[in-house]
Design an enzyme around this catalytic site. Structure first.
Site, PDB file in Angstrom:
ATOM      1  N   GLU B  47      66.200  22.499  55.550  1.00 26.08           N
ATOM      2  CA  GLU B  47      65.901  23.739  55.066  1.00 26.08           C
ATOM      3  C   GLU B  47      66.983  24.346  55.643  1.00 26.08           C
ATOM      4  O   GLU B  47      66.794  24.690  56.954  1.00 26.08           O
ATOM      5  CB  GLU B  47      64.585  24.256  55.256  1.00 26.08           C
ATOM      6  CG  GLU B  47      63.937  25.517  54.633  1.00 26.08           C
ATOM      7  CD  GLU B  47      62.667  26.288  55.064  1.00 26.08           C
ATOM      8  OE1 GLU B  47      62.666  26.996  55.383  1.00 26.08           O
ATOM      9  OE2 GLU B  47      61.854  25.162  55.136  1.00 26.08           O
ATOM     10  N   ASP B  58      60.852  36.549  59.479  1.00 26.93           N
ATOM     11  CA  ASP B  58      61.167  35.876  60.852  1.00 26.93           C
ATOM     12  C   ASP B  58      60.879  36.533  62.091  1.00 26.93           C
ATOM     13  O   ASP B  58      60.894  37.794  62.084  1.00 26.93           O
ATOM     14  CB  ASP B  58      62.721  35.361  60.654  1.00 26.93           C
ATOM     15  CG  ASP B  58      62.848  34.506  59.549  1.00 26.93           C
ATOM     16  OD1 ASP B  58      62.249  33.173  59.812  1.00 26.93           O
ATOM     17  OD2 ASP B  58      63.826  34.625  58.778  1.00 26.93           O
TER      18      ASP B  58
END
Lengths: 402, 263
Positions: B47, B58
């Site tokens: 990914e 994140d």
């Protein structure tokens, strides 16, 4: 007779034309739907409206006055300038209007923990204040740069019992504080309500913050009609995220004769690249949950922006302003740091009112606007907050010898 | 292609392993080599994270890698070039993970052409939920496997819809929160996994967020078709040597845990 189609946004998907929406991680979607559902249940509920009205009156001190600015008017020599006195709200800015509405919402949602982002600290103080009043836990995210330049407000928040978390990522200002608040919300969504301080973020926030702030415009309309028997010709407000501007603009949106003027922070000037003139020179993009105008580079990275006023130091803008710009219902201009400092002096010396640095941008725009106005024009400036919090910045920039 | 490769592993009673790398991190010049070695060490899928200035989903580890990649000059355009070079070297499933704004700014039509040329297999955009799916993708992404995420807060109805619209696999987020290593998981994680795994019927399901060790993989093996590991790998890269010795060792240990018979 044919009736004009009235302005009616957002649509059912939370869009203001192409702007707005819900560009957030899946984790937040259930909370956003719950918030929207709860808000639509209570917004016309008499008990809720009564409770909010009572708080606005007996706790926040509303209605705020609409003050005729005689010496300021004389200074320009034409028209009539009125000041909508949001600086007289409890804690010193319009932010309290929204904080009160949202704390009642949080109560209804059964959330015991409140988080907020803050730039200048006014929204943080308002949120910490309502949390103290309602006995809820409060965490405020604030960029490390803003913690430094708005020390007084940091202390106030702590005194009110809030935890202030300095944010060290990115440009260490309002956008980064907002990112961190959203990350907290993603993590603690089950227990926490996020009180966003402006008309930004994912739907339903831009709508509900606007609705809670519309008390400014509703009062203004009633007050100006009582004093002058007609609507104003111009309304001026500063725009960072844009909540004080949406609040005073919204009730006038269908009154075509009223010019709505938003003033952005031009920092060191457009050409310097260090400014926050999002609507003036920005482009469409997706940021912090919304599609809106943004300051970004050619790769779609969000720009580092600058304004002397922490509350306007933001690379995005509320999506409804993006729509109002595109449909030409409002116009947007910008004012530099140094002109804003001039606005501080002008209002202080003519009217004895020390405006916040944010507000001073709107005041300073009178210098551009007034020469082109007519004698029978009525100009309302939204005095969104008071300037006590900015004394240190003002001293640093214009010196102690005035 | 991705569903099929996960299925082949599952048929052998093995789980799939997807490794997250931030494009151009820690360095630009040997990044293609890093990706190649990560596949060789046992990653079934990579990914590739496109760095963004404001990565909302994140945690601190990936945020910092994203900042570093941006200061290395990595853009979406450059990420697509890197992806193309990786695919030239080794043709295994490669997914792009990027936030909406850089892709919108790049231009959806141009992005589709260039991503196709780089032979990208799939796409994850964490800030496009169901509500924005059709406005953003505009039915133009049929050549890609668009992977949507479920979270512990997703209702059964939403998970069904996510499963319907996803291809490649469904990304099951383990916990509420951002990406990052977690020392402990509560029992709720298992409940949520069991629930989600039962509802998903069209796709394979991969589990991510907080998965950092072979122990995590052993604990949740019976509730997923595979695992996604990001922050633990990025954290290892931060302090690794030029041959990525520790990182490749971590990938191979994670891979072994996925390969062990899961009965």
């Amino acid at each position: 007779m044919e009736k004009k189609t009235l302005y009616n946004y957002p649509d059912q998907n939370g869009k203001f034309g192409i702007f707005g929406g819900r560009y957030v991680p899946e984790t937040l979607m259930s909370a956003l739907h719950e918030l929207e559902r709860t808000y639509s249940e209570i917004k016309n509920n008499n008990e809720f409206l009564h409770e909010l009205e009572e708080l606005q009156r007996d706790y926040n001190g509303r209605p705020t006055p609409l003050t005729f600015a005689k010496r300021l008017t004389d200074y320009f020599g034409k028209g009539k300038i009125y000041l909508k006195r949001e600086d007289l709200n409890h804690t010193g800015a319009h932010k309290m209007n929204n904080a009160l509405g949202q704390i009642l919402l949080a109560k209804k949602l059964g959330k015991k923990r409140i988080i907020a982002e803050t730039g200048a600290g006014q929204h943080g103080v308002a949120t910490a204040t309502v949390c103290a009043k309602f006995g809820l836990e409060c965490v405020v995210y604030m960029g490390a740069v803003d913690v430094e330049r708005q020390k007084l407000n940091v202390f106030r928040m702590k005194l009110l019992g809030a935890e202030v978390i300095p944010v060290e990522s990115g440009s260490k200002t309002l956008k980064d504080a907002t990112n961190e608040a959203i990350r907290d919300w993603v993590t603690n969504v089950d227990t926490t309500h996020y009180i966003i301080g402006s008309v930004v973020g994912p739907h339903p926030y831009p709508m509900l913050v606007r609705d809670f702030q519309s008390i400014i415009g509703n009062e203004t309309k009633e007050q100006i009609l009582a004093k002058e028997g007609k609507l104003p010709s111009h309304i001026i407000a500063c725009v960072g995220g844009g909540s004080n501007a949406m609040g005073i603009f919204y009730p006038f949106i269908n009154d075509d004769s009223v010019k709505l003027i938003g003033i952005e922070a031009e920092g060191f000037g457009i050409d310097s690249g260090k400014h926050c003139a999002t609507l003036t020179v920005g482009s469409e993009g997706i940021f912090q949950g919304m599609m809106t105008y943004l300051l970004q580079d050619q790769n779609g990275q969000i720009s580092e922006v600058h304004s002397i006023s922490a509350g306007l130091d933001y690379p995005g803008v509320g999506p409804e302003h993006s729509l109002l710009k595109d449909i030409k219902r409002a116009e947007y201009h910008s004012v530099t740091d140094s002109k804003a400092l001039g606005g501080i002096k002008l209002l202080t010396k003519t009217e004895g009112i020390l405006p916040a640095l944010e507000t001073a941008h709107a005041v300073a725009y009178l210098n551009e606007l007034m020469p082109s106005t007519n004698n029978d024009d009525i100009i309302v400036v939204n005095i969104s907050g008071r300037g006590d919090k900015d004394i240190n910045t003002i001293i640093q920039n214009i010196g102690e010898d005035i | 292609m991705i569903n099929e490769s996960i299925k082949q592993l599952n048929d052998k009673n093995q789980k799939a392993l997807s490794i997250f790398l931030t494009a151009g991190y820690p360095k630009i010049d040997n990044f293609v080599d890093l990706a190649y070695k990560v596949y060789e060490a046992g990653a079934d899928i990579i990914e590739l994270g496109i760095p963004f200035s404001d990565p909302l989903a994140d945690g601190p580890i990936i945020q910092k890698s994203s900042e570093a990649a941006l200061s290395n000059g990595v853009s979406l355009n450059f990420s697509l070039e890197l992806a193309g070079k990786i695919k030239e070297k080794i043709d295994r499933p490669l997914i792009l993970m990027g936030y909406a704004n850089p892709i919108k700014r790049y231009g959806i039509d141009k992005f589709i052409i260039d991503a196709k040329e780089s032979k990208i297999d799939g796409l994850i955009i964490p800030d496009i939920p169901l509500e924005e799916y059709s406005d953003f993708f505009q039915n133009k992404f049929s050549d890609f496997e668009v992977i949507l995420l479920t979270t512990p807060t997703s209702s059964e109805e939403r998970i069904k819809k996510i499963d319907e619209l996803s291809s490649g696999f469904v990304y099951c987020v383990s916990v509420t929160g951002t990406t990052g290593i977690r020392q402990t998981f509560t029992n709720d994680v298992k409940h949520n996994l069991e629930r989600t795994y039962k509802i998903i019927s069209n796709n394979k399901m991969m589990l991510g967020f907080g998965i950092s060790s072979p122990e995590n993989i052993k604990d949740y093996k019976n509730y997923t078709d595979g695992f996604i590991v990001g922050s633990a790998v990025i954290k290892s890269l931060r302090a690794d040597d030029d041959k990525f010795t520790n990182t490749l060792k971590l990938v191979s240990e994670l891979s072994s845990a996925c390969r062990e018979d899961s009965l």
